[in-house]
Design an enzyme around this catalytic site. Sequence first.
Site, mmCIF file in Angstrom:
data_model
loop_
_atom_site.group_PDB
_atom_site.id
_atom_site.type_symbol
_atom_site.label_atom_id
_atom_site.label_comp_id
_atom_site.label_asym_id
_atom_site.label_seq_id
_atom_site.Cartn_x
_atom_site.Cartn_y
_atom_site.Cartn_z
ATOM 1 C CG ASP A 13 -1.746 -1.246 1.362
ATOM 2 O OD1 ASP A 13 -2.401 -1.629 0.371
ATOM 3 O OD2 ASP A 13 -1.705 -1.871 2.434
ATOM 4 C CE LYS A 16 3.306 -2.524 -4.610
ATOM 5 N NZ LYS A 16 2.798 -2.232 -3.265
ATOM 6 C CB ALA A 39 -2.094 -6.601 -5.788
ATOM 7 N N GLY A 40 -3.967 -4.210 -4.883
ATOM 8 C CA GLY A 40 -4.829 -3.143 -5.366
ATOM 9 C C GLY A 40 -3.997 -1.918 -5.680
ATOM 10 C CG HIS A 41 -0.943 -1.866 -8.005
ATOM 11 N ND1 HIS A 41 -0.040 -2.478 -8.843
ATOM 12 C CD2 HIS A 41 -0.633 -2.306 -6.763
ATOM 13 C CE1 HIS A 41 0.771 -3.254 -8.134
ATOM 14 N NE2 HIS A 41 0.419 -3.163 -6.872
ATOM 15 C CD GLN A 225 0.548 -8.961 -2.562
ATOM 16 O OE1 GLN A 225 1.352 -9.603 -3.214
ATOM 17 N NE2 GLN A 225 -0.696 -8.803 -2.962
ATOM 18 C CB THR A 301 -7.668 -5.464 -2.368
ATOM 19 O OG1 THR A 301 -6.714 -5.169 -3.377
ATOM 20 C CG2 THR A 301 -8.245 -6.851 -2.619
#
Length: 425
Positions: A13, A16, A39-41, A225, A301
Site C-alpha cells: 500500500d 506503487k 493487490a490493489g494498485h 504487496q 482491495t
Amino acid sequence: MANTVIIGAQWGDEGKGKIVDMLSAESQVIVRFQGGNNAGHTIKVDGEETILHLVPSGILHPGALCLIGNGVVLDPEVFLHELDELAARGIDVSPARLGVSKKAHLILPYHKSLDKAREAKRAGHKIGTTGRGIGPCYEDKAARVGLRAADLADPDLVRAKVRHALLEKNILLRELYKFEPLDAEAVSEGLLALAPRLLPYVQDTDARLHAAMKEGEDVLFEGAQGIHLDIDHGTYPFVTSSNTVAGNAAAGSGVAPSDLDRVVGVIKAYTTRVGSGPFPTELLDDAGSYLRTNGHEFGATTGRPRRCGWFDAVVARESVRLNGITDLALTKLDVLQNLPVLKICVAYELDGKTLEYLPQEEGALARVTPVYEEMPGFEEDISGCRDFDELPDTVRAYVERLEELAGARISIVSVGPGREQTILR
C-alpha cells in the site's frame, strides 16, 4: 530507462500504482510478476481514479504491452471483470496488448472456500488474509496439483484436475472446517464456460517479453504487496504467499537476473500495514487517526482501514539491503501537513541490544521498542510543488534524512495522488 523492477519497500500500500503508471510512460512493456488479486494498485489521472488488481498498471498508457507473468496466480472471473470495466471506459484491453502466461496458475472456487474456512478457524490468531484464495492456489502450485492457464484448452484435463483436487479439499471443507463441499462438475463447467473469453489472452508471454527485449524495448517489472510481506523475508507468519522481493521479478516473468538493471523501491513518508502482524511504529492515538483520515488509508482491495505509524527507517534499510534498491520513490509526503512533530524510527531496542535491521526470529519484532528521532513538522501546502527546491526547508530536511537513514537515493517525491503531482530529482 532500461529494465526496471518496482517493489513496495514497506508492508504494501505504498502507492506503487502511481509510480508504475508514471514510469510506464517511459517503458514499452509492463510485466506483473507475482501475487494475485489481493493487490490493489490505485492510479489517479485527470481526477479519475482507477483501481487495478491483476492487469498491469501500464494498461492506461496506449501502446504499452502488458503481460501477466507465470509468478502470478489469476482468478479468471476477477480478470474478466477487470477487462470489462476497462473496456467500458474505452481502454484497449485486446490480446494484442495484454497477455497471460500459459504457466500462470488459476484460482478456483475451492481455493477461496479453503482460504475463508481456515481464517475463520483461526479465531483469535488470524493472519489477515484477504480470503481470495491466493495462498491455497500457491499451495497447489507447490504441491504440483495446480491448474494452469494453458490447461483451459483441454477440457478433459480441467475436469480431471478439478476432480482430483476436490477429493482432498472437500474432506477438509466438510469434516474439519464444517464448510459446504463443492461439486466438481459445477466447478469444472463454470471454469470451462469462461475459457472462450480467456484463451485468447493465454500466450507464451516469455517469448513476447524476450522478443521485446531483443528489440531494445524497456521493460517495467511490477510487483505487488510489500517486501516485508515476502514469504521468506517478511514478518512470518504474517506474510503473503509469494516472494515479493525484486529477485523474483526474474523467476516470476521468465527472464534472467542479468536482464534486471534498476530497482525502484516505493516508500510512504510514514508507515502503514493492513491486517495482523507486528508493527513497531504503529500509532493508536490522534496522530494515527490523522494519518489514516488525511491519507485516505483504506485498502484498495478490501476496504479495510490501514494501521498507521511513523516512518520506520529500519524497515526501509532492510528493504534496500534485500533488494539492491537503486532508487527510492517517496509517496504521500503531503499527508504529513499540519503535524507539529515528525518522528522517525532510526533503530530498535530488543533485550538490551540496539538493532539496525529487523530481527529474524518469529515473534521478535513484536517485542522491539522503536528508537525515535524527532524533526519539525510543516504547515505549508506542498501539493502544488513540482521542483524539490520549491519545498519548504523543513520538508527537504525530512526527505534528506529519510534518504540518509535508508541508504538509497530518493529520486522521486510524490506530493499528491495525481499523475502530475510528482517531483523528479
